[in-house]
Motif scaffolding. Structure first.
Motif, mmCIF file in Angstrom:
data_model
loop_
_atom_site.group_PDB
_atom_site.id
_atom_site.type_symbol
_atom_site.label_atom_id
_atom_site.label_comp_id
_atom_site.label_asym_id
_atom_site.label_seq_id
_atom_site.Cartn_x
_atom_site.Cartn_y
_atom_site.Cartn_z
ATOM 1 N N THR A 250 -1.350 -4.301 -1.623
ATOM 2 C CA THR A 250 -2.709 -3.772 -1.500
ATOM 3 C C THR A 250 -2.698 -2.442 -0.759
ATOM 4 O OG1 THR A 250 -3.662 -6.002 -1.516
ATOM 5 C CG2 THR A 250 -5.019 -4.229 -0.611
ATOM 6 N N LEU A 251 -1.960 -2.379 0.341
ATOM 7 C CA LEU A 251 -1.881 -1.142 1.129
ATOM 8 C C LEU A 251 -1.314 -0.001 0.292
ATOM 9 C CD1 LEU A 251 -2.048 0.395 3.833
ATOM 10 C CD2 LEU A 251 0.243 -0.493 4.360
ATOM 11 N N VAL A 252 -0.247 -0.266 -0.443
ATOM 12 C CA VAL A 252 0.363 0.768 -1.283
ATOM 13 C C VAL A 252 -0.603 1.200 -2.386
ATOM 14 C CG1 VAL A 252 2.216 1.208 -2.945
ATOM 15 C CG2 VAL A 252 2.738 0.070 -0.783
ATOM 16 N N ALA A 253 -1.348 0.257 -2.940
ATOM 17 C CA ALA A 253 -2.314 0.592 -3.998
ATOM 18 C C ALA A 253 -3.422 1.503 -3.476
ATOM 19 C CB ALA A 253 -2.914 -0.686 -4.580
ATOM 20 N N ILE A 254 -3.894 1.259 -2.252
ATOM 21 C CA ILE A 254 -4.930 2.126 -1.677
ATOM 22 C C ILE A 254 -4.386 3.546 -1.517
ATOM 23 C CG2 ILE A 254 -6.416 2.545 0.312
ATOM 24 C CD1 ILE A 254 -6.321 -0.509 0.825
ATOM 25 N N ALA A 255 -3.153 3.644 -1.005
ATOM 26 C CA ALA A 255 -2.541 4.964 -0.827
ATOM 27 C C ALA A 255 -2.339 5.656 -2.174
ATOM 28 C CB ALA A 255 -1.204 4.822 -0.097
ATOM 29 N N VAL B 63 -11.911 0.741 -4.002
ATOM 30 C CA VAL B 63 -12.425 0.230 -5.274
ATOM 31 C C VAL B 63 -11.346 0.271 -6.355
ATOM 32 C CG1 VAL B 63 -14.105 0.613 -7.123
ATOM 33 C CG2 VAL B 63 -14.797 0.882 -4.730
ATOM 34 N N ARG B 64 -10.689 1.412 -6.506
ATOM 35 C CA ARG B 64 -9.654 1.535 -7.539
ATOM 36 C C ARG B 64 -8.446 0.673 -7.204
ATOM 37 N NH1 ARG B 64 -7.992 7.356 -8.898
ATOM 38 N NH2 ARG B 64 -6.977 6.238 -10.614
ATOM 39 N N ALA B 65 -8.130 0.547 -5.910
ATOM 40 C CA ALA B 65 -7.020 -0.321 -5.509
ATOM 41 C C ALA B 65 -7.326 -1.772 -5.856
ATOM 42 C CB ALA B 65 -6.748 -0.175 -4.019
ATOM 43 N N ALA B 66 -8.575 -2.188 -5.636
ATOM 44 C CA ALA B 66 -8.970 -3.558 -5.957
ATOM 45 C C ALA B 66 -8.771 -3.849 -7.439
ATOM 46 C CB ALA B 66 -10.430 -3.782 -5.556
ATOM 47 N N GLU B 67 -9.145 -2.890 -8.291
ATOM 48 C CA GLU B 67 -8.946 -3.067 -9.738
ATOM 49 C C GLU B 67 -7.462 -3.170 -10.071
ATOM 50 O OE1 GLU B 67 -10.830 0.345 -11.355
ATOM 51 O OE2 GLU B 67 -12.880 -0.400 -11.054
ATOM 52 N N SER C 14 -10.415 -5.155 1.716
ATOM 53 C CA SER C 14 -10.764 -4.833 3.104
ATOM 54 C C SER C 14 -10.175 -5.856 4.069
ATOM 55 C CB SER C 14 -12.287 -4.783 3.269
ATOM 56 O OG SER C 14 -12.843 -3.763 2.470
ATOM 57 N N LEU C 15 -10.207 -7.133 3.682
ATOM 58 C CA LEU C 15 -9.619 -8.180 4.526
ATOM 59 C C LEU C 15 -8.113 -7.993 4.669
ATOM 60 C CD1 LEU C 15 -11.572 -11.363 3.338
ATOM 61 C CD2 LEU C 15 -11.689 -10.282 5.589
ATOM 62 N N HIS C 16 -7.445 -7.590 3.588
ATOM 63 C CA HIS C 16 -6.004 -7.341 3.656
ATOM 64 C C HIS C 16 -5.700 -6.215 4.644
ATOM 65 C CE1 HIS C 16 -4.529 -9.254 -0.399
ATOM 66 N NE2 HIS C 16 -5.156 -10.108 0.385
ATOM 67 N N ALA D 66 -2.516 -1.495 15.080
ATOM 68 C CA ALA D 66 -2.753 -0.052 14.940
ATOM 69 C C ALA D 66 -3.707 0.184 13.780
ATOM 70 C CB ALA D 66 -1.446 0.689 14.694
ATOM 71 N N PRO D 67 -4.624 1.150 13.898
ATOM 72 C CA PRO D 67 -5.501 1.480 12.769
ATOM 73 C C PRO D 67 -4.713 2.186 11.672
ATOM 74 C CG PRO D 67 -5.837 3.038 14.550
ATOM 75 C CD PRO D 67 -4.889 1.999 15.082
ATOM 76 N N LEU D 68 -4.898 1.761 10.431
ATOM 77 C CA LEU D 68 -4.164 2.344 9.306
ATOM 78 C C LEU D 68 -4.982 3.400 8.571
ATOM 79 C CD1 LEU D 68 -2.475 -0.878 7.853
ATOM 80 C CD2 LEU D 68 -1.593 0.727 9.557
ATOM 81 N N PHE D 69 -6.303 3.368 8.711
ATOM 82 C CA PHE D 69 -7.173 4.336 8.040
ATOM 83 C C PHE D 69 -8.169 4.922 9.024
ATOM 84 C CE2 PHE D 69 -5.725 1.576 4.628
ATOM 85 C CZ PHE D 69 -5.404 2.485 3.634
ATOM 86 N N ASP D 70 -8.510 6.180 8.795
ATOM 87 C CA ASP D 70 -9.527 6.860 9.594
ATOM 88 C C ASP D 70 -10.895 6.480 9.037
ATOM 89 O OD1 ASP D 70 -11.276 8.543 10.854
ATOM 90 O OD2 ASP D 70 -10.138 10.386 10.476
ATOM 91 N N ARG D 71 -11.633 5.672 9.760
ATOM 92 C CA ARG D 71 -12.896 5.138 9.263
ATOM 93 C C ARG D 71 -14.079 6.075 9.500
ATOM 94 N NH1 ARG D 71 -9.656 0.875 9.834
ATOM 95 N NH2 ARG D 71 -9.967 -0.936 8.460
ATOM 96 N N THR D 72 -13.826 7.274 10.026
ATOM 97 C CA THR D 72 -14.901 8.250 10.170
ATOM 98 C C THR D 72 -15.102 9.032 8.871
ATOM 99 O OG1 THR D 72 -13.445 10.022 10.991
ATOM 100 C CG2 THR D 72 -14.368 8.482 12.623
#
Length: 296
Positions: A8-13, A19-23, A33-35, A45-51
């Motif tokens: 999941t993490l690699v797909a988001i990157a 959304v596209r990673a979920a597909e 998001s839970l993953h 550690a935070p993996l994404f900048d949520r701002t």
């Protein structure tokens, strides 16, 4: 932490959004998001900048994605290492340029399938530059491309397969013309300069100080050949001797002195996720390429 959360993490990157990673990984957006939250708790550690409105990896996130790719590559390579009595098993996601698809690749794939029935190759076509980006993004394991021309993604390695020469092709009946006259006195059908082959041709034309009258710029070698055969202009394209012999009666002259050459390679990431599968494919392609093959 599980392999699925790492995928999941690699797909988001790779895809740039939850959304596209979920597909891509067949999950709901809330599950993605839970993953991510689970991994952040595991790594503390935070993996994404949520701002940001779109997911942007933090420094820790970049390191996590890099390690996740290494772990998944090792895991996915286990099947290819455990074939019975040397049999190859597993799946290879392969990209290929059009000349390879029309040349040695089909026969190489057929030979591999006969020798290793449980070895599956999923083939996608494209231009070399595009395929390199897809390898870097993790969409492909390897690709048959031309030798990389800058700019190209870093972190890629290549193994030479065979060589092709660049040829001037012109309509039938122009055999008496010299190379310079063919290129300067006729409409020029240019190989797309987004392609590595197109950039090589453009560089050589400038080196030779030849001004051409570009009337078309195409990304399909077959389309260029048909345009020339229809009398619409001349072109420069890379061809193996086998492909050269199949041309429909066109006038063909070597391009540049000495003739410009290109090397066709197997392109992979430095961590070589396909391992033994890609190496076996490379050997099969060299075997089919005959005297144009480059043996390591």
């Amino acid at each position: 932490m599980s392999l699925r959360t790492l995928r999941t993490l690699v797909a988001i990157a790779q895809y740039g959004s939850f959304v596209r990673a979920a597909e891509a990984v067949c999950l709901t957006q809330s599950a993605v998001s839970l993953h991510v939250r689970s991994l952040e708790e595991d790594f503390n550690a935070p993996l994404f900048d949520r701002t940001r409105r779109v997911p942007v990896l933090t420094e820790a996130g970049h390191r996590a994605v890099e390690r996740a790719r290494e772990i998944l590559s090792l895991y996915d390579g286990i099947a290819s290492e455990l074939g019975d009595q040397g049999e190859l098993t597993g799946r290879l996601r392969l990209g290929a340029i059009q000349t390879a698809l029309a040349g040695s690749l089909p026969a190489a794939l057929a030979a591999l399938r006969q020798a290793h029935p449980r070895f599956r190759v999923m083939v996608n076509s494209g231009m070399s530059a595009e395929l390199a980006i897809r390898i870097d993004a993790g969409e492909l394991d390897a690709a048959v491309t031309t030798e990389p021309v800058k700019p190209h993604p870093t972190g890629l390695v290549s193994a030479p397969l065979y060589q092709e020469g660049f040829w001037i092709i012109a309509p039938p009946g122009m055999e008496s013309s010299d190379a310079k006259s063919l290129l300067q006195e006729n409409a020029f059908i240019r190989f797309d300069r987004r392609a590595w082959a197109g950039r090589t041709i453009d560089t050589e034309l400038r080196r030779m100080r030849l001004r051409v009258q570009t009337e078309m710029e195409l990304d399909s070698q077959d389309a260029i050949i048909h345009m020339v055969a229809s009398g619409l202009g001349v072109a420069v394209i890379p061809l193996s001797r086998r492909e050269l012999a199949k041309l429909p009666g066109l006038t063909c002259l070597p391009f540049a002195t000495p003739q410009a050459q290109r090397t066709v390679v197997l392109l992979e990431r430095e961590d070589r996720p396909a391992g033994r599968l890609a190496a076996a494919l490379a050997e099969a392609i060299r075997a089919q390429a005959g005297d144009e093959a480059i043996n390591e």
